[in-house]
Design a protein around this motif. Structure first.
Motif, mmCIF file in Angstrom:
data_model
loop_
_atom_site.group_PDB
_atom_site.id
_atom_site.type_symbol
_atom_site.label_atom_id
_atom_site.label_comp_id
_atom_site.label_asym_id
_atom_site.label_seq_id
_atom_site.Cartn_x
_atom_site.Cartn_y
_atom_site.Cartn_z
ATOM 1 N N ASN A 252 32.141 39.162 38.009
ATOM 2 C CA ASN A 252 31.267 38.005 38.178
ATOM 3 C C ASN A 252 31.688 37.126 39.354
ATOM 4 N N LEU A 253 32.591 37.635 40.197
ATOM 5 C CA LEU A 253 33.089 36.860 41.327
ATOM 6 C C LEU A 253 32.168 37.013 42.536
ATOM 7 N N PRO A 254 31.928 35.916 43.254
ATOM 8 C CA PRO A 254 31.067 35.999 44.436
ATOM 9 C C PRO A 254 31.781 36.674 45.600
ATOM 10 N N ARG A 255 31.000 37.152 46.566
ATOM 11 C CA ARG A 255 31.555 37.734 47.786
ATOM 12 C C ARG A 255 32.394 36.683 48.502
ATOM 13 N N LEU A 256 33.550 37.073 49.000
ATOM 14 C CA LEU A 256 34.456 36.172 49.719
ATOM 15 C C LEU A 256 34.849 34.969 48.863
ATOM 16 N N HIS A 257 35.084 35.231 47.569
ATOM 17 C CA HIS A 257 35.361 34.131 46.642
ATOM 18 C C HIS A 257 36.654 33.384 46.971
ATOM 19 N N GLY A 258 37.532 34.004 47.761
ATOM 20 C CA GLY A 258 38.777 33.340 48.134
ATOM 21 C C GLY A 258 38.568 32.094 48.968
ATOM 22 N N ALA A 259 37.383 31.967 49.597
ATOM 23 C CA ALA A 259 37.082 30.760 50.369
ATOM 24 C C ALA A 259 36.623 29.618 49.474
ATOM 25 N N LEU A 260 36.190 29.947 48.251
ATOM 26 C CA LEU A 260 35.619 28.936 47.351
ATOM 27 C C LEU A 260 36.510 28.613 46.159
ATOM 28 N N LEU A 261 37.165 29.637 45.607
ATOM 29 C CA LEU A 261 38.010 29.448 44.434
ATOM 30 C C LEU A 261 39.463 29.456 44.872
ATOM 31 N N LYS A 262 40.201 28.398 44.545
ATOM 32 C CA LYS A 262 41.526 28.213 45.121
ATOM 33 C C LYS A 262 42.676 28.275 44.118
ATOM 34 N N ASN A 263 42.425 28.767 42.908
ATOM 35 C CA ASN A 263 43.533 28.980 41.982
ATOM 36 C C ASN A 263 43.172 30.085 40.988
ATOM 37 N N GLU A 264 44.203 30.647 40.391
ATOM 38 C CA GLU A 264 43.999 31.814 39.525
ATOM 39 C C GLU A 264 43.236 31.476 38.248
ATOM 40 N N GLN A 265 43.339 30.221 37.781
ATOM 41 C CA GLN A 265 42.618 29.844 36.566
ATOM 42 C C GLN A 265 41.118 29.944 36.758
ATOM 43 N N ASP A 266 40.629 29.533 37.926
ATOM 44 C CA ASP A 266 39.192 29.582 38.173
ATOM 45 C C ASP A 266 38.709 31.018 38.384
ATOM 46 N N VAL A 267 39.533 31.843 39.016
ATOM 47 C CA VAL A 267 39.186 33.258 39.144
ATOM 48 C C VAL A 267 39.101 33.887 37.761
ATOM 49 N N GLN A 268 40.070 33.601 36.910
ATOM 50 C CA GLN A 268 40.068 34.145 35.548
ATOM 51 C C GLN A 268 38.890 33.631 34.737
ATOM 52 N N LEU A 269 38.460 32.391 35.011
ATOM 53 C CA LEU A 269 37.303 31.842 34.303
ATOM 54 C C LEU A 269 36.063 32.684 34.566
ATOM 55 N N PHE A 270 35.822 33.048 35.839
ATOM 56 C CA PHE A 270 34.645 33.854 36.168
ATOM 57 C C PHE A 270 34.770 35.264 35.580
ATOM 58 N N GLU A 271 35.963 35.800 35.568
ATOM 59 C CA GLU A 271 36.176 37.114 34.956
ATOM 60 C C GLU A 271 35.911 37.061 33.461
ATOM 61 N N LYS A 272 36.325 35.974 32.821
ATOM 62 C CA LYS A 272 36.092 35.808 31.384
ATOM 63 C C LYS A 272 34.603 35.666 31.093
ATOM 64 N N LEU A 273 33.898 34.901 31.934
ATOM 65 C CA LEU A 273 32.454 34.731 31.746
ATOM 66 C C LEU A 273 31.720 36.061 31.891
ATOM 67 N N ALA A 274 32.185 36.894 32.843
ATOM 68 C CA ALA A 274 31.574 38.217 33.029
ATOM 69 C C ALA A 274 31.818 39.091 31.803
ATOM 70 N N PHE A 275 33.034 39.016 31.249
ATOM 71 C CA PHE A 275 33.368 39.803 30.055
ATOM 72 C C PHE A 275 32.510 39.379 28.864
ATOM 73 N N LEU A 276 32.329 38.066 28.683
ATOM 74 C CA LEU A 276 31.522 37.575 27.573
ATOM 75 C C LEU A 276 30.056 37.953 27.735
ATOM 76 N N ALA A 277 29.589 37.956 28.994
ATOM 77 C CA ALA A 277 28.198 38.323 29.253
ATOM 78 C C ALA A 277 27.962 39.789 28.920
ATOM 79 N N ARG A 278 28.938 40.649 29.219
ATOM 80 C CA ARG A 278 28.795 42.078 28.903
ATOM 81 C C ARG A 278 28.801 42.298 27.391
ATOM 82 N N ARG A 279 29.578 41.543 26.664
ATOM 83 C CA ARG A 279 29.661 41.703 25.215
ATOM 84 C C ARG A 279 28.367 41.308 24.533
ATOM 85 N N GLU A 280 27.651 40.358 25.128
ATOM 86 C CA GLU A 280 26.416 39.871 24.516
ATOM 87 C C GLU A 280 25.234 40.788 24.758
ATOM 88 N N ARG A 281 25.395 41.772 25.659
ATOM 89 C CA ARG A 281 24.281 42.668 25.952
ATOM 90 C C ARG A 281 24.109 43.699 24.840
#
Length: 281
Positions: A252-281
């Protein structure tokens, strides 16, 4: 110096920000500018100086910075060393006085812009220790007995990222302005100023994604104006189009996300949201 400050070719100043700058100029009071990092507070001082034809004196504050350093430094160790070596210059204490940024601004041949950048990085006593000097526009040099007075009252612009509260006595002496985060329309206008040839389809898609990311609940560090400009610069350098902005299906991470997200917690947040979205399908 003549005229009033307004937007420049490289800086979009909201009407209320331009009003604050011109009010500080008229009143002769420091302008305290607050806002989240990346909203152009430091650049404001540079643009004001450039557009009004004034020299810029920059004082970048660190956690170890003391207010007295803005006035002058006395090199007592150097004088002692020279005395031991029998140097003739040791007899004139002025040889060991190094002017600070306020001294430079006060004694400049014409009116200058004095930037005191990120004042909230210093300790709590820092603003209080500058009250009299900024109010009276003078200070005393105890080693030489001289008083340094402002030949021309500088326009003092003080920036703060709002990391700590500033003393009430200091705030009373300032004209205050809070730079709000730009609206989508204003951010689009800012982007066009930096990238005049950008295609509207890419700009629209990039900003839509940017604001979607910025408004994600739980985000620890929201991306700022400077970060969206970095991202767009990379997109243009790689000649990417709107279709290339699709997020990674797995993370669920955007292209070139390193320019927008500046810490590992926020990267993990998007990964978690992607995981939850897949589970709900």
């Amino acid at each position: 110096m003549s005229g009033k400050f307004a937007s420049t070719a490289g800086y979009l100043a909201a009407p209320e920000l331009a009003l604050a700058v011109n009010a500080a100029l008229t009143l002769g009071r420091p302008l305290l500018v607050k806002g989240e990092p990346g909203t152009g507070k430091t650049e404001l001082a540079r643009q004001v100086a450039g557009s009004l034809g004034m020299e810029l004196v920059e004082w970048h504050v660190k956690s170890t910075t003391k207010a007295a350093q803005g006035l002058y430094d006395y090199d007592a160790v150097g004088r002692l060393r020279d005395g031991q070596l029998g140097e003739a210059r040791v007899h004139d204490v002025a040889n060991y006085i190094r002017p600070g940024k306020l001294w430079q601004a006060f004694t400049a041949p014409s009116r200058v812009v004095l930037l005191i950048d990120e004042i909230d990085k210093a300790d709590l006593e820092f603003p209080n220790d500058l009250l009299q000097e900024l109010d009276r526009m003078e200070f005393h040099v105890y080693e030489t007995g001289e008083t340094i007075r402002a030949t021309h009252r500088p326009l003092v612009i003080i920036t703060s990222n709002n990391e700590k509260e500033l003393p009430d006595a200091f705030l009373r002496r300032c004209f205050f302005h809070f730079i709000r985060f730009p609206s989508p329309e204003d951010l689009a206008a800012i982007t066009r100023m930096h990238f005049p040839g950008i295609k509207e389809a890419l700009l629209s898609a990039a900003l839509a994604q940017f604001f979607e990311i910025r408004e994600t609940p739980g985000l620890k560090k929201k991306p700022s104006t400077s970060e969206v400009l970095d991202c767009l610069k990379l997109l243009l350098a790689e000649d990417l189009g709107p279709e290339d902005l699709k997020r990674d299906a797995k993370s669920n991470l955007p292209r070139l996300h390193g320019a927008l997200l500046k810490n590992e917690q926020d990267v993990q947040l998007f990964e978690k949201l992607a995981f939850l979205a897949r589970r709900e399908r």
